[in-house]
Design an enzyme around this catalytic site. Structure first.
Site, short mmCIF file in Angstrom:
data_model
loop_
_atom_site.label_atom_id
_atom_site.label_comp_id
_atom_site.label_asym_id
_atom_site.label_seq_id
_atom_site.Cartn_x
_atom_site.Cartn_y
_atom_site.Cartn_z
N ASP A 4 55.66 42.43 -18.66
CA ASP A 4 56.50 43.39 -17.94
C ASP A 4 57.21 44.34 -18.90
OD1 ASP A 4 55.70 42.18 -15.64
OD2 ASP A 4 57.60 41.15 -15.24
N GLU A 26 56.20 45.56 -21.73
CA GLU A 26 55.30 46.62 -22.18
C GLU A 26 55.07 47.64 -21.06
OE1 GLU A 26 54.29 47.50 -24.96
OE2 GLU A 26 52.77 48.98 -24.43
N TYR A 27 54.93 47.15 -19.85
CA TYR A 27 54.79 48.06 -18.70
C TYR A 27 56.03 48.95 -18.60
CZ TYR A 27 54.31 49.68 -13.87
OH TYR A 27 54.22 50.46 -12.75
N ASP A 28 57.21 48.34 -18.75
CA ASP A 28 58.46 49.11 -18.68
C ASP A 28 58.51 50.18 -19.76
OD1 ASP A 28 60.52 46.24 -17.73
OD2 ASP A 28 59.23 47.56 -16.54
N SER A 67 45.36 48.81 19.35
CA SER A 67 45.84 47.45 19.19
C SER A 67 44.66 46.49 19.33
CB SER A 67 46.91 47.14 20.24
OG SER A 67 46.39 47.38 21.54
N GLU A 83 40.49 37.47 8.86
CA GLU A 83 41.61 38.01 8.10
C GLU A 83 42.93 37.45 8.61
OE1 GLU A 83 40.12 42.23 8.99
OE2 GLU A 83 41.26 42.44 7.15
N LYS A 96 46.56 37.75 9.90
CA LYS A 96 47.29 38.80 10.62
C LYS A 96 48.72 38.85 10.09
CE LYS A 96 48.18 40.61 15.24
NZ LYS A 96 49.61 40.86 15.02
N CYS A 128 66.84 42.80 48.32
CA CYS A 128 66.94 43.37 46.98
C CYS A 128 68.36 43.26 46.45
CB CYS A 128 66.50 44.84 47.02
SG CYS A 128 66.71 45.69 45.44
N CYS A 176 69.58 47.28 46.19
CA CYS A 176 69.78 48.17 47.34
C CYS A 176 69.89 47.43 48.67
CB CYS A 176 68.65 49.20 47.41
SG CYS A 176 67.04 48.49 47.89
#
EC number: 6.5.1.2
Length: 680
Positions: A38, A40-42, A87, A119, A121, A414, A417
């Site tokens: 990390d 070296e990446y930095d 979907s 796969e 989900k 109801c 109403c």
């Protein structure tokens, strides 16, 4: 050294640093095989930042330094998905998966085993990433599947989203779809930080990811531990893709995307179920939340043969994990009235944490469900989040029933109403007979009428509709078009600007299409696709209103039940008057010039549109073809009659040529439409 030579050297170093950082991002995020520490990446990243700071003109949008977030937006822009983000149908039992496999075999007229891609989900949010010539140009949410929100700035901050694709061989235009999620470790750290500062905790990783993605300030998104896992492609132009779904995933991985390492293939449906069971057994030990397994027919050729229904592909299914369950106490039952008058019992529960959220309400569906459960107020009950989404009561713990438990009394009138509640002989659902006399039905009818897929009145939200009906300003649908700015500004959480914006939205909604207006009326059993079929078949509202049930069942996708409700709707004088009032308020559309379905000139022909059309949009072209009786498909197959190819047509055009299909350009399409009176 001259300034020009120095700039050339710096430009070369910047380009080299970017390539190195992209490569190490790929090793870290896509392969999980980092080659450098990390630190070296930095150092590489810091050197790039220093050079870009010294030479601002060298900064490009695809630079790895540009993930940090940009200035806040005032609002997200709406974008249209050229290919809808559908979907998936769900399976909750093994029998559902077996039935899914059988439907595929039946449709393909095959007895051979089908190979499936299996796969995980991921429990996150679906997004679309659009690349042109390998560079990320747009990122969007799934939204309603047709339209989403432009969240490009936010998606650019996620390290596992490539800003520029690696390697070669990718299409000129490539839309990648995937799931943005928050790993459990990142979620726990985020909540720990919130706890230490006294801030509100996030309920679960999915909610935390959703909140991060919908930040108008992308710098906040950049601070959240999000990942994006690619799982499919959408729009593809100017290139070819492998012939299997797993092949596509491998290609995506080679271009720099994170894909799920658990993905596997199964040669039988029994292998699919075994894969599901093996993942379920170690679900809790995974580094991220999942809520099921997705099975997809692996061969793209078979996918294209199977096609789609209006909401989902026929070739894929999501096998959901059993929902988590908890015990709590039923404190009361209240009754809600919906748009079609359905009276639904809603359980009020002692709050309980289940499936990652605190649940205090659950549906009891109908009178039959109450009787089946034998439930009483005061009972201890088992609550499940069905499909990990909708809480429901699945069982009463009778051994814990208190002595003062009370029966649940279903109302005869109801609760809103006072009209009689009726239950048809062949229905389990009890309905208020009051129609639009009932304030609850009026509210839901107006909400539906103004919804995005109907007349799309932006700003007319649920709470405002409730206020307008409760105050008596709106008693019928057409009343929303008589509202004044003064009346709207007086509503809670409204001001002059909001009122003006809503009045403009109401005015804009008056120009619509016949299909949207039919859908907006909220006729039972008539969804978006069926409304479009009715519009294309009859061409005008007058002809539709005069049609009897025998005529209506001849329309594609309209069965006896739907035909009955359409005929019944227009037979009622109150509904005819409501339509007349709406048209008098200024709602209008262009009638479609169609005759009976037998006379439609393109009846029985299947068209596919590909590439960019220059004179009209693809949506307009599709509408014209549908009005002439054609079917417009999303993929090319041996059953395709014509492919309309505009500039930039890619794999669909190539496949059409391989199958020796009829190919026409836009000018030929325009000539066809002129010939049949669709254009002048």
């Amino acid at each position: 050294m001259s300034n020009l030579s120095l700039f050339d050297d710096v430009s070369a170093e910047i380009a080299q640093l970017r390539e190195q950082i992209r490569y190490h991002n790929y090793r870290y995020y896509a392969l999980d095989e980092p080659q450098i520490p990390d630190a070296e990446y930095d150092r590489l990243m810091q050197r790039l930042r220093e050079l870009e700071a010294q030479y601002p003109a060298s900064v490009t949008p695809d630079s790895p330094t540009q993930r940090v977030g940009a200035a806040p937006l005032s609002a997200f822009q709406t974008v249209e998905h050229q290919i809808p983000m559908l979907s998936l149908d769900n399976a909750f039992e093994e029998a559902d998966v077996i039935a899914f496999n059988q439907r595929i075999l039946d449709r393909l007229k095959s007895t051979e085993n089908i190979e499936y891609a299996c796969e995980l989900k991921l429990d996150g949010l679906a997004v679309s990433l659009l690349y042109r010539d390998g560079v990320l140009v747009r990122g969007a949410t799934r939204g309603d599947g047709s339209k989403g929100e432009d969240i490009t700035q936010n998606l650019r901050t996620i390290a596992s989203v490539p800003l520029k694709l690696l390697g070669e061989g990718y299409p000129a235009v490539l839309e990648v779809r995937g799931e943005v999620y928050m790993p459990k470790a990142g979620f726990n750290a985020l909540n720990e930080k919130a706890r230490s500062t006294g801030e509100k905790l996030f309920v679960n990783p999915r909610n935390a990811a959703a909140g991060a993605l919908r930040q108008l300030d992308s710098r906040i998104t950049a601070s959240r531990p999000l990942e994006m896992c690619a799982y499919s492609v959408g729009l593809v132009e100017g290139g070819e893709l492998p012939g299997t779904h797993t092949g596509i995933l491998a290609a995506l991985k080679s271009w720099g995307f994170l894909t799920n390492k658990e993905t596997a293939t199964a040669s039988t449906i029994a292998d699919c179920i075994a894969f599901y069971q093996s993942i379920q057994a170690r679900r809790d030990s995974l580094a991220y939340d999942i809520d099921g397994i997705v099975f997809k027919v692996n061969a793209r050729e078979l996918q294209e043969s199977l096609g789609f229904i209006s909401r989902a592909p026929r070739w894929a299914i999501a096998y959901k994990f059993p929902a988590q369950e908890e015990m709590t106490v039923l404190q009361d039952v209240e009754f809600q009235v919906g748009r079609t008058g359905a009276v639904t019992p809603v359980a009020r529960l002692q709050p309980v944490f289940v499936g990652g959220v605190t649940v205090s309400n659950a549906t009891l569906h109908n009178r039959d469900e109450i009787q089946r459960l034998g439930i009483m107020i005061g009972d201890t009950v088992i609550v499940r989040r069905a499909g990990d989404v909708i809480p429901q009561i699945v069982q009463v713990v009778e051994s814990r029933r208190p002595t003062d438990a009370r029966p649940v009394l279903f109302p005869d009138h109801c609760p809103v109403c006072g009209s009689p509640v009726e239950t048809l002989e062949d229905e389990a659902i009890a309905r208020c007979s009051g129609g639009l006399v009932c304030a609850a039905q009026r509210k839901e009818a107006i909400k539906h009428f103004a919804s995005r897929k109907a007349l799309d009145v932006e700003g007319l939200g649920d709470k405002l509709v409730e206020q307008l009906v409760d105050t008596g300003l709106v008693s019928k649908l057409a009343d929303i078009y008589q509202l004044t700015g003064e009346q709207l500004a007086a509503m809670e959480r409204m001001g002059e600007k909001s009122a003006d914006n809503l009045l403009q939205a109401l005015e804009a909604s008056k120009h619509t299409t016949l299909a949207k207006f039919i859908y907006a009326l909220g006729i039972r059993e008539i969804g978006e696709a069926t409304a479009r079929n009715l519009a294309n078949h009859f061409g005008s509202l007058e002809k539709l209103a005069e049609a009897d049930e025998e005529t209506l069942v001849q329309v594609n996708d309209v069965g006896p039940v739907g035909a009955h409700f359409v005929a019944e709707f227009f037979a009622q004088e109150s509904n005819r008057q409501a339509v007349a009032d709406l048209r008098a308020a200024g709602i209008h559309w262009q009638d479609l010039d169609v005759s009976t379905i037998e006379d439609l000139p393109l009846k029985g022909l299947t068209y596919v549109l590909t590439g960019t059309l220059e004179v009209m949009s693809r949506d307009d072209a599709k509408a014209h073809l549908l009005a002439l009786g054609a079917k417009v498909a999303g993929s090319v197959s041996a059953k395709t009659d014509y492919v309309v190819a505009g500039p930039g047509a890619g794999s669909k055009l190539q496949k059409a040529r391989e199958l020796n299909l009829n190919v026409m350009d836009e000018e030929a399409l325009l000539d066809l439409l002129r010939k049949h009176g669709r254009l002048e």
